[in-house]
Design a protein around this motif. Structure first.
Motif, PDB file in Angstrom:
ATOM      1  N   ASN A 318       6.869  55.398   8.718  1.00  0.00           N
ATOM      2  CA  ASN A 318       5.616  55.075   8.031  1.00  0.00           C
ATOM      3  C   ASN A 318       5.301  56.041   6.895  1.00  0.00           C
ATOM      4  O   ASN A 318       4.569  55.698   5.966  1.00  0.00           O
ATOM      5  CB  ASN A 318       4.459  55.053   9.030  1.00  0.00           C
ATOM      6  CG  ASN A 318       4.498  53.833   9.921  1.00  0.00           C
ATOM      7  OD1 ASN A 318       5.052  52.800   9.565  1.00  0.00           O
ATOM      8  ND2 ASN A 318       3.919  53.938  11.107  1.00  0.00           N
ATOM      9  N   SER A 319       5.848  57.254   6.955  1.00  0.00           N
ATOM     10  CA  SER A 319       5.529  58.252   5.926  1.00  0.00           C
ATOM     11  C   SER A 319       6.595  58.366   4.842  1.00  0.00           C
ATOM     12  O   SER A 319       6.344  58.980   3.805  1.00  0.00           O
ATOM     13  CB  SER A 319       5.327  59.629   6.573  1.00  0.00           C
ATOM     14  OG  SER A 319       6.548  60.136   7.078  1.00  0.00           O
ATOM     15  N   ILE A 320       7.773  57.763   5.063  1.00  0.00           N
ATOM     16  CA  ILE A 320       8.893  57.999   4.145  1.00  0.00           C
ATOM     17  C   ILE A 320       8.969  56.960   3.039  1.00  0.00           C
ATOM     18  O   ILE A 320       9.794  57.065   2.127  1.00  0.00           O
ATOM     19  CB  ILE A 320      10.233  58.054   4.928  1.00  0.00           C
ATOM     20  CG1 ILE A 320      11.296  58.885   4.164  1.00  0.00           C
ATOM     21  CG2 ILE A 320      10.747  56.659   5.230  1.00  0.00           C
ATOM     22  CD1 ILE A 320      10.976  60.332   4.063  1.00  0.00           C
ATOM     23  N   TYR A 321       8.086  55.947   3.070  1.00  0.00           N
ATOM     24  CA  TYR A 321       8.081  54.922   2.033  1.00  0.00           C
ATOM     25  C   TYR A 321       6.766  54.955   1.255  1.00  0.00           C
ATOM     26  O   TYR A 321       5.727  55.363   1.770  1.00  0.00           O
ATOM     27  CB  TYR A 321       8.244  53.523   2.646  1.00  0.00           C
ATOM     28  CG  TYR A 321       9.570  53.279   3.304  1.00  0.00           C
ATOM     29  CD1 TYR A 321      10.713  53.017   2.551  1.00  0.00           C
ATOM     30  CD2 TYR A 321       9.694  53.304   4.689  1.00  0.00           C
ATOM     31  CE1 TYR A 321      11.932  52.784   3.164  1.00  0.00           C
ATOM     32  CE2 TYR A 321      10.911  53.078   5.311  1.00  0.00           C
ATOM     33  CZ  TYR A 321      12.032  52.816   4.542  1.00  0.00           C
ATOM     34  OH  TYR A 321      13.236  52.589   5.143  1.00  0.00           O
ATOM     35  N   TYR A 322       6.828  54.500   0.010  1.00  0.00           N
ATOM     36  CA  TYR A 322       5.625  54.262  -0.780  1.00  0.00           C
ATOM     37  C   TYR A 322       5.958  53.201  -1.813  1.00  0.00           C
ATOM     38  O   TYR A 322       7.115  52.838  -1.998  1.00  0.00           O
ATOM     39  CB  TYR A 322       5.124  55.558  -1.442  1.00  0.00           C
ATOM     40  CG  TYR A 322       5.865  55.990  -2.694  1.00  0.00           C
ATOM     41  CD1 TYR A 322       5.221  56.041  -3.920  1.00  0.00           C
ATOM     42  CD2 TYR A 322       7.211  56.359  -2.657  1.00  0.00           C
ATOM     43  CE1 TYR A 322       5.884  56.450  -5.075  1.00  0.00           C
ATOM     44  CE2 TYR A 322       7.875  56.770  -3.791  1.00  0.00           C
ATOM     45  CZ  TYR A 322       7.211  56.807  -5.007  1.00  0.00           C
ATOM     46  OH  TYR A 322       7.874  57.203  -6.144  1.00  0.00           O
ATOM     47  N   ASP A 323       4.932  52.675  -2.454  1.00  0.00           N
ATOM     48  CA  ASP A 323       5.141  51.639  -3.472  1.00  0.00           C
ATOM     49  C   ASP A 323       5.257  52.262  -4.850  1.00  0.00           C
ATOM     50  O   ASP A 323       4.431  53.094  -5.238  1.00  0.00           O
ATOM     51  CB  ASP A 323       3.979  50.641  -3.475  1.00  0.00           C
ATOM     52  CG  ASP A 323       4.162  49.541  -2.441  1.00  0.00           C
ATOM     53  OD1 ASP A 323       5.268  49.447  -1.880  1.00  0.00           O
ATOM     54  OD2 ASP A 323       3.209  48.796  -2.194  1.00  0.00           O
ATOM     55  N   TYR A 324       6.293  51.863  -5.583  1.00  0.00           N
ATOM     56  CA  TYR A 324       6.459  52.277  -6.970  1.00  0.00           C
ATOM     57  C   TYR A 324       6.585  51.015  -7.811  1.00  0.00           C
ATOM     58  O   TYR A 324       7.500  50.224  -7.613  1.00  0.00           O
ATOM     59  CB  TYR A 324       7.701  53.152  -7.138  1.00  0.00           C
ATOM     60  CG  TYR A 324       7.992  53.514  -8.579  1.00  0.00           C
ATOM     61  CD1 TYR A 324       7.140  54.347  -9.287  1.00  0.00           C
ATOM     62  CD2 TYR A 324       9.102  52.999  -9.233  1.00  0.00           C
ATOM     63  CE1 TYR A 324       7.392  54.670 -10.599  1.00  0.00           C
ATOM     64  CE2 TYR A 324       9.369  53.314 -10.554  1.00  0.00           C
ATOM     65  CZ  TYR A 324       8.508  54.154 -11.230  1.00  0.00           C
ATOM     66  OH  TYR A 324       8.754  54.473 -12.539  1.00  0.00           O
ATOM     67  N   LYS A 329       9.596  51.837  -2.080  1.00  0.00           N
ATOM     68  CA  LYS A 329      10.644  52.801  -2.413  1.00  0.00           C
ATOM     69  C   LYS A 329      10.599  53.938  -1.407  1.00  0.00           C
ATOM     70  O   LYS A 329       9.572  54.203  -0.796  1.00  0.00           O
ATOM     71  CB  LYS A 329      10.412  53.373  -3.819  1.00  0.00           C
ATOM     72  CG  LYS A 329      10.491  52.360  -4.936  1.00  0.00           C
ATOM     73  CD  LYS A 329      11.900  52.195  -5.453  1.00  0.00           C
ATOM     74  CE  LYS A 329      12.323  53.396  -6.284  1.00  0.00           C
ATOM     75  NZ  LYS A 329      13.632  53.201  -6.920  1.00  0.00           N
ATOM     76  N   ILE A 330      11.724  54.621  -1.257  1.00  0.00           N
ATOM     77  CA  ILE A 330      11.739  55.841  -0.457  1.00  0.00           C
ATOM     78  C   ILE A 330      10.880  56.890  -1.158  1.00  0.00           C
ATOM     79  O   ILE A 330      10.985  57.088  -2.372  1.00  0.00           O
ATOM     80  CB  ILE A 330      13.182  56.364  -0.305  1.00  0.00           C
ATOM     81  CG1 ILE A 330      13.953  55.490   0.691  1.00  0.00           C
ATOM     82  CG2 ILE A 330      13.196  57.810   0.187  1.00  0.00           C
ATOM     83  CD1 ILE A 330      13.487  55.623   2.123  1.00  0.00           C
ATOM     84  N   ASN A 331      10.032  57.563  -0.392  1.00  0.00           N
ATOM     85  CA  ASN A 331       9.253  58.674  -0.950  1.00  0.00           C
ATOM     86  C   ASN A 331      10.208  59.851  -1.106  1.00  0.00           C
ATOM     87  O   ASN A 331      10.378  60.665  -0.209  1.00  0.00           O
ATOM     88  CB  ASN A 331       8.099  59.032  -0.019  1.00  0.00           C
ATOM     89  CG  ASN A 331       7.146  60.035  -0.634  1.00  0.00           C
ATOM     90  OD1 ASN A 331       7.556  60.911  -1.382  1.00  0.00           O
ATOM     91  ND2 ASN A 331       5.875  59.908  -0.315  1.00  0.00           N
ATOM     92  N   VAL A 332      10.847  59.892  -2.276  1.00  0.00           N
ATOM     93  CA  VAL A 332      11.935  60.841  -2.474  1.00  0.00           C
ATOM     94  C   VAL A 332      11.421  62.277  -2.515  1.00  0.00           C
ATOM     95  O   VAL A 332      12.165  63.220  -2.243  1.00  0.00           O
ATOM     96  CB  VAL A 332      12.732  60.482  -3.750  1.00  0.00           C
ATOM     97  CG1 VAL A 332      11.970  60.818  -5.002  1.00  0.00           C
ATOM     98  CG2 VAL A 332      14.104  61.127  -3.737  1.00  0.00           C
ATOM     99  N   TYR A 333      10.147  62.470  -2.816  1.00  0.00           N
ATOM    100  CA  TYR A 333       9.580  63.818  -2.754  1.00  0.00           C
ATOM    101  C   TYR A 333       9.676  64.349  -1.323  1.00  0.00           C
ATOM    102  O   TYR A 333      10.170  65.448  -1.067  1.00  0.00           O
ATOM    103  CB  TYR A 333       8.114  63.797  -3.199  1.00  0.00           C
ATOM    104  CG  TYR A 333       7.870  63.096  -4.502  1.00  0.00           C
ATOM    105  CD1 TYR A 333       8.116  63.732  -5.718  1.00  0.00           C
ATOM    106  CD2 TYR A 333       7.406  61.784  -4.536  1.00  0.00           C
ATOM    107  CE1 TYR A 333       7.904  63.089  -6.921  1.00  0.00           C
ATOM    108  CE2 TYR A 333       7.185  61.131  -5.729  1.00  0.00           C
ATOM    109  CZ  TYR A 333       7.438  61.785  -6.919  1.00  0.00           C
ATOM    110  OH  TYR A 333       7.234  61.134  -8.101  1.00  0.00           O
ATOM    111  N   LYS A 334       9.193  63.539  -0.373  1.00  0.00           N
ATOM    112  CA  LYS A 334       9.267  63.949   1.024  1.00  0.00           C
ATOM    113  C   LYS A 334      10.718  64.039   1.489  1.00  0.00           C
ATOM    114  O   LYS A 334      11.088  64.958   2.231  1.00  0.00           O
ATOM    115  CB  LYS A 334       8.486  62.966   1.901  1.00  0.00           C
ATOM    116  CG  LYS A 334       6.977  63.081   1.755  1.00  0.00           C
ATOM    117  CD  LYS A 334       6.244  62.240   2.780  1.00  0.00           C
ATOM    118  CE  LYS A 334       4.730  62.495   2.691  1.00  0.00           C
ATOM    119  NZ  LYS A 334       3.990  61.719   3.701  1.00  0.00           N
TER     120      LYS A 334
END
Length: 708
Positions: A318-324, A329-334
């Motif tokens: 739930n924390s590793i994805y976000y919308d771009y 998309k994968i939350n590449v920062y995390k």
């Protein structure tokens, strides 16, 4: 039409609950918490406007309605499908009450089976446990039906999860037990399971059903015959959980063996054998095998597993994805921060359960809930400051603040302070790099010998060209970015390439390659990035960085070997000026923004009128390179200086840096194809007197021979 579908349609039309006539529907419709596997979700934002569980149940029922099945099979499957997702429903208040009453709302199949029991009655509560002793004596047809449906709900989806390695074969034991108890014949069980799994899997994806159908049919036949098979070795279960990564090019066995040499001990994972894994592939599929196994080892070594039935990675998912731009998309920062955290954990420390303290802004945590003593929850927890900074980076993607935000992130987590890893458009960037094959092909004419280093290989296009057109040559890509190296290794495995790739620093090649063993070193559009991003002696935009790269190359070259450079060039005389007329209404604003944001030097702009400016030729070209690339690349291009020498300066610099050890054999410069066409409807470029002139040369091509 199935009664359940009629109920769903009525609910959608009226917006009203069923008033208790269809409790399963009321639970699902009232869901206040979104519980969904994000693996096949295209947009997180869309989940705010739909009920994904209700949509899934409706899809599965419509599939069932279309199948040519007997009334008896269809009735049992319908009852199973409508109840199998109910543990994902309910208001938050209801869910808290369910927890207090012992309903397992995490393991959805078990919790849904418990809710079914509550509403139908007639079966003891012990039946909710798939590992319980042989079940109830069911008296009467209705009671037998309830037992069958209950068993089907509590094993809902487990055949697919077994194929994915997420569950051991033993979890399906309640199914053949129905044959042993005389509730069903083996043939009846097989027909039921086939229809049920057809609906379950096709409702996720019809393509997925076609892909796994042979495996499902084979497994159903085994289960119906009572043959559950021996437990699958843990290495094989983990391999199945890596199916997506393997399809993307991961060489599972080779990497596994390499990790054994580095201290990985697979025996510590064996206690996880009887456990069911939840959301593991969706949460961890983009991490490398080493990182994946470290998470598994942290889980196994960090908690007593003897009393566990379930391990959940839902919080990570739930924390590793976000919308771009509207897409998940994968939350590449995390992801990058987690990668660094895991890389700092030695196998010995993990296996001994004595992991050293990491960055105070990130920690992994193993948690149990009082109401779910058989379940372990794994998560990576970021500090509030780190979470806010990551949110800031995501928001800053839309503006020129992005680069500054990322640098703050680098500082907080001690990440590399350069921009070779392009966080938010990495796939696009590598695709663009691969699109320059035509320009790079000319490099092959000057390749010497057998061993060739491609520095900063990007998406691997030059490695591919060398391999395909020069079969006697051994191409080796070297990049400092672990993510680029990982992507190239997967490409190599996926496409069966013979080239190699190493992670290394272009300024210290002798640390990764034996001196005197290389015949050709290639810098294709990479030296200007080293110049712009890599600080030497605390200074970026530093000619000394270029010198260090050339010296590093010469050190690994054999006598007679060559350095090939394709990169940006400045015009001379540098004091000449160009007049630029903008044909687009936002052109002047774009230049003003660029002059403010460009990190390489001060851009000297003299405004002539509303649509025209006068500026030094090299300032004009630096701006036009970025103007050509467009908004997507802006946040990176303002950090890069493409031209850093004029031709005469470059020749002198090479001679002074390499001295008598090297000789320039080829030196030419030209305007790269495409710039004129890309700018012809956007600007007019003129000399100081207002006469139209062509764009100056943008690119140089240099071949340097090492003297014997």
């Amino acid at each position: 039409m199935l009664k359940s579908l009629q109920a769903i349609e009525a609910c959608r039309e009226t917006g009203k609950l069923s008033g208790g006539h269809f409790p399963w529907l009321d639970y699902i419709v009232q869901a206040e918490e979104t519980i969904v596997n994000l693996e096949r979700v295209a947009s997180l934002h869309e989940l705010e406007y739909i009920n994904p569980v209700l949509d899934y149940v409706e899809r599965s029922l419509r599939l069932l309605d279309s199948l040519p099945l007997s009334y008896w099979v269809k009735e049992l499957v319908e009852e199973t499908l409508v109840w199998s997702e109910t543990a994902k429903g309910g208001t938050l208040r209801q869910r808290r009450q369910w927890q207090a009453e012992g309903i397992n709302i995490f393991a959805h199949n078990i919790g849904s089976a418990q809710l079914y029991l509550r509403h139908t009655g007639g079966i003891g509560e012990e039946e909710h446990d798939p590992e319980s002793a042989p079940g109830l004596k069911a008296d009467g047809a209705e009671a037998e039906k309830r037992v069958i449906v209950h068993r089907l709900i509590e094993t809902h989806g487990l055949i697919g999860q077994q194929i994915r390695g997420e569950v051991p074969p033993s979890v399906n034991r309640p199914l053949p037990r129905m044959v042993e108890e005389g509730l069903l014949t083996a043939d009846e069980l097989e027909r039921l399971l086939f229809a049920l799994n057809h609906c379950i899997i096709s409702a996720v994806s019809p393509e997925l059903w076609q892909e796994v159908r042979p495996q499902v049919m084979k497994l159903i036949a085994l289960i119906s015959s009572g043959d559950l098979h021996a437990e699958v070795p843990m290495k094989e279960r983990l391999r199945r959980m890596r199916a997506g990564a393997i399809a993307g090019g991961e060489d599972y066995d080779t990497e596994w063996d390499a990790l054994l040499q580095e201290g990985f001990n697979p025996d510590v994972l064996e206690p996880m054998q009887p456990v069911t894994f939840w959301y593991v592939e969706s949460a961890l599929q983009t991490f490398s095998l080493e990182q994946f196994l470290k998470v598994m080892a942290l889980t196994a070594c960090g908690s007593k597993l003897s009393s566990l039935n379930h391990i959940s990675y839902e919080a990570v998912m739930n924390s590793i994805y976000y919308d771009y731009k509207g897409a998940k998309k994968i939350n590449v920062y995390k992801k990058r921060i987690i990668e660094k955290y895991l890389s700092g954990l030695a196998w010995e420390d993990i296996l001994n359960g004595s992991t050293p303290p990491g960055n105070p802004h990130l920690i992994h945590r193993l948690r149990r809930e009082e109401h779910l003593p058989d379940t372990l929850f794994f998560n990576f927890e970021f500090s509030p400051a780190a979470e806010k900074l990551i949110e800031f980076c995501i928001e800053a993607e839309k503006s020129a603040l992005y680069e500054r935000a990322v640098l703050l992130l680098f500082d907080l987590f001690e990440l590399r302070r350069d921009a070779f890893d392009r966080f938010h458009n990495e796939d696009t960037y590598l695709s663009q790099m691969n699109g320059t094959a035509d320009y790079k092909a000319v490099i092959l004419e000057y390749v010497t010998g057998r061993k060739v280093l491609d520095i900063g290989p990007g998406g691997g296009v030059l490695l591919d060209l060398i391999e395909e057109r020069m079969p006697g040559v051994i191409p080796v890509g070297i990049d400092i970015s672990s993510n680029v190296v990982e992507a190239l290794r997967q490409k190599k495995q996926r496409e069966g390439r013979r080239w190699e790739v190493l992670q290394g620093d272009a300024l210290n090649l002798k640390d990764f390659v034996e001196p005197g063993t290389v015949d050709t070193v290639i810098f294709s559009s990479i030296l200007h990035e080293l110049y712009s991003y890599v600080p030497l002696n605390g200074k970026k935009f530093n000619h000394a960085t270029v010198a260090a790269a050339l010296v590093s190359s010469l050190e690994v070259l054999a006598d007679g070997g060559v350095i090939i450079i394709r990169d940006g060039i400045m015009s001379e005389p540098p004091e000449q000026r160009r007049r630029v007329r903008f044909l687009e209404t936002d052109g002047m604003a774009a230049l003003e923004r660029y002059a403010k944001d460009f990190a390489g030097r001060d851009i000297q702009v003299e405004r002539v009128n509303e649509h025209e400016v006068l500026l030094p030729v090299n300032d004009a070209m630096e701006f036009l390179y970025t103007y050509t690339w467009g908004e997507e690349a802006y946040i990176h291009e303002v950090q890069e200086q493409f031209g850093y020498f004029t031709p005469s300066q470059y020749k002198s610099f090479i001679e002074q840096t390499l001295g008598g050890q090297a000789r320039i054999e080829v030196f030419r410069h030209y305007l790269q194809e495409g710039y004129t066409e890309a700018l012809q409807d956007r600007i007019i470029i003129m000399d100081e007197d207002g006469r139209e002139v062509p764009l100056p040369d943008s690119t140089c091509f240099i071949v340097i021979r090492k003297e014997g």
